[in-house]
Design a protein around this motif. Structure first.
Motif, short mmCIF file in Angstrom:
data_model
loop_
_atom_site.label_atom_id
_atom_site.label_comp_id
_atom_site.label_asym_id
_atom_site.label_seq_id
_atom_site.Cartn_x
_atom_site.Cartn_y
_atom_site.Cartn_z
N ASP A 178 0.83 -1.21 0.00
CA ASP A 178 0.00 0.00 0.00
C ASP A 178 0.87 1.26 0.00
OD1 ASP A 178 -2.42 -1.38 0.00
OD2 ASP A 178 -2.42 -1.56 2.18
N SER A 179 1.92 1.25 0.82
CA SER A 179 2.80 2.42 0.89
C SER A 179 3.63 2.56 -0.39
CB SER A 179 3.72 2.32 2.11
OG SER A 179 2.97 2.44 3.30
N LEU A 180 4.03 1.45 -0.99
CA LEU A 180 4.74 1.51 -2.27
C LEU A 180 3.86 2.16 -3.34
CD1 LEU A 180 6.37 -2.05 -2.34
CD2 LEU A 180 7.60 0.12 -2.20
N PHE A 181 2.60 1.74 -3.37
CA PHE A 181 1.67 2.30 -4.35
C PHE A 181 1.44 3.78 -4.11
CE2 PHE A 181 -2.89 3.02 -5.54
CZ PHE A 181 -2.70 3.00 -6.92
N MET A 182 1.28 4.17 -2.84
CA MET A 182 1.05 5.58 -2.54
C MET A 182 2.29 6.43 -2.81
SD MET A 182 -2.09 5.89 -1.80
CE MET A 182 -2.26 7.49 -1.00
N LEU A 183 3.47 5.85 -2.67
CA LEU A 183 4.68 6.57 -3.07
C LEU A 183 4.67 6.84 -4.56
CD1 LEU A 183 7.65 5.03 -1.04
CD2 LEU A 183 7.00 7.44 -1.16
N GLY A 184 4.25 5.84 -5.34
CA GLY A 184 4.15 6.05 -6.78
C GLY A 184 3.20 7.18 -7.12
N LYS A 185 2.04 7.23 -6.45
CA LYS A 185 1.08 8.30 -6.69
C LYS A 185 1.62 9.65 -6.22
CE LYS A 185 -3.33 7.59 -6.03
NZ LYS A 185 -4.62 7.20 -5.38
N SER A 186 2.37 9.64 -5.12
CA SER A 186 2.94 10.89 -4.61
C SER A 186 3.92 11.49 -5.61
CB SER A 186 3.66 10.64 -3.28
OG SER A 186 2.77 10.16 -2.30
N TYR A 187 4.79 10.67 -6.14
CA TYR A 187 5.78 11.17 -7.11
C TYR A 187 5.11 11.54 -8.43
CZ TYR A 187 9.55 9.92 -3.95
OH TYR A 187 10.40 9.87 -2.88
#
Length: 230
Positions: A178-187
């Motif tokens: 979940d955090s990996l995916f949200m990092l992708g969205k953040s960047y």
């Protein structure tokens, strides 16, 4: 990694001989407004249902945590073994601890590794276990709120704060998809496409069946001009 719609914060799994412990914990959780699956409180919902299917769904899909009261009685019961198998299925698909064992004696339960941290009820009280469980529930709810942030409507400083939180989560658990995916969205929000692509690729290594992951990965490739328009 499968996504779940958790109806309960906690599902209790126990043998009938150990009901007094489970009931005490269930009552404490209810007074704290925690949603708990405790069979005696669910009689109207369970009445007439196929218990095999219903309980399988609860222990594998509909609870944030499964608290197991492990004892010599737990090992021998058909229904507790049924609950355990489905809880184990859920645990295999989680990037965090799902089964929370409470030991009442020294019985070993098949499929519950000795490496899983447990609480020994002979050395503490149900009240203390309740306090620890509340801390776990509050922690995961806080993380859930962080993961539900709409990154495309907040300012860039807030996005950078979110990035720090997601990185902290990954340092604690490198498989926290979940955090990996949200990092992708953040960047992606910050238009740092190389970073967003990298984290979406890591997410897709763990999740293969969620269309959102492919959508945002493709969006990063497209807006980052890593693929050509047709």
């Amino acid at each position: 990694m499968k996504k779940y719609s958790n109806k309960y914060d906690v599902a209790l799994s126990f043998a009938g001989e150990d009901r007094s412990y489970a009931e005490t914990l269930a009552n404490l959780l209810q007074t704290a407004n925690v949603s708990v699956f405790y069979d005696s409180n669910e009689q109207s919902e369970l009445w007439g249902e196929d218990l095999y299917t219903t309980l399988a769904d609860i222990y594998s899909n509909k609870s944030t945590y499964c608290v197991m009261f492990i004892s010599k009685h737990y090992e021998k019961k058909i229904w507790t073994n049924h609950e355990r198998r489905f809880a184990q299925e859920r645990a295999l698909n989680e990037s965090r601890g799902y089964i929370l064992p409470i030991k009442l004696d020294d019985t070993d339960i098949p499929g519950i590794p000795s490496t899983i941290a447990y609480i020994d009820l002979r050395k503490t009280t149900i009240e203390n276990i309740f306090r620890i469980l509340i801390q776990k529930i509050e922690s995961i709810k806080q993380k859930s709120n962080e993961l539900n942030v709409n990154l495309f409507t907040i300012d860039e400083n807030k996005v950078r704060e979110c990035i720090k939180k997601y990185n902290d989560n990954i340092l604690e658990n490198p498989s926290d998809n979940d955090s990996l995916f949200m990092l992708g969205k953040s960047y992606l929000r910050l238009k740092l496409y190389d970073f967003s692509i990298r984290y979406f690729e890591k997410s897709l290594e763990l999740v293969h069946d969620d269309p959102d992951y492919y959508y945002y990965f493709a969006l990063s490739l497209r807006t980052g001009k890593r693929i050509k328009s047709v």
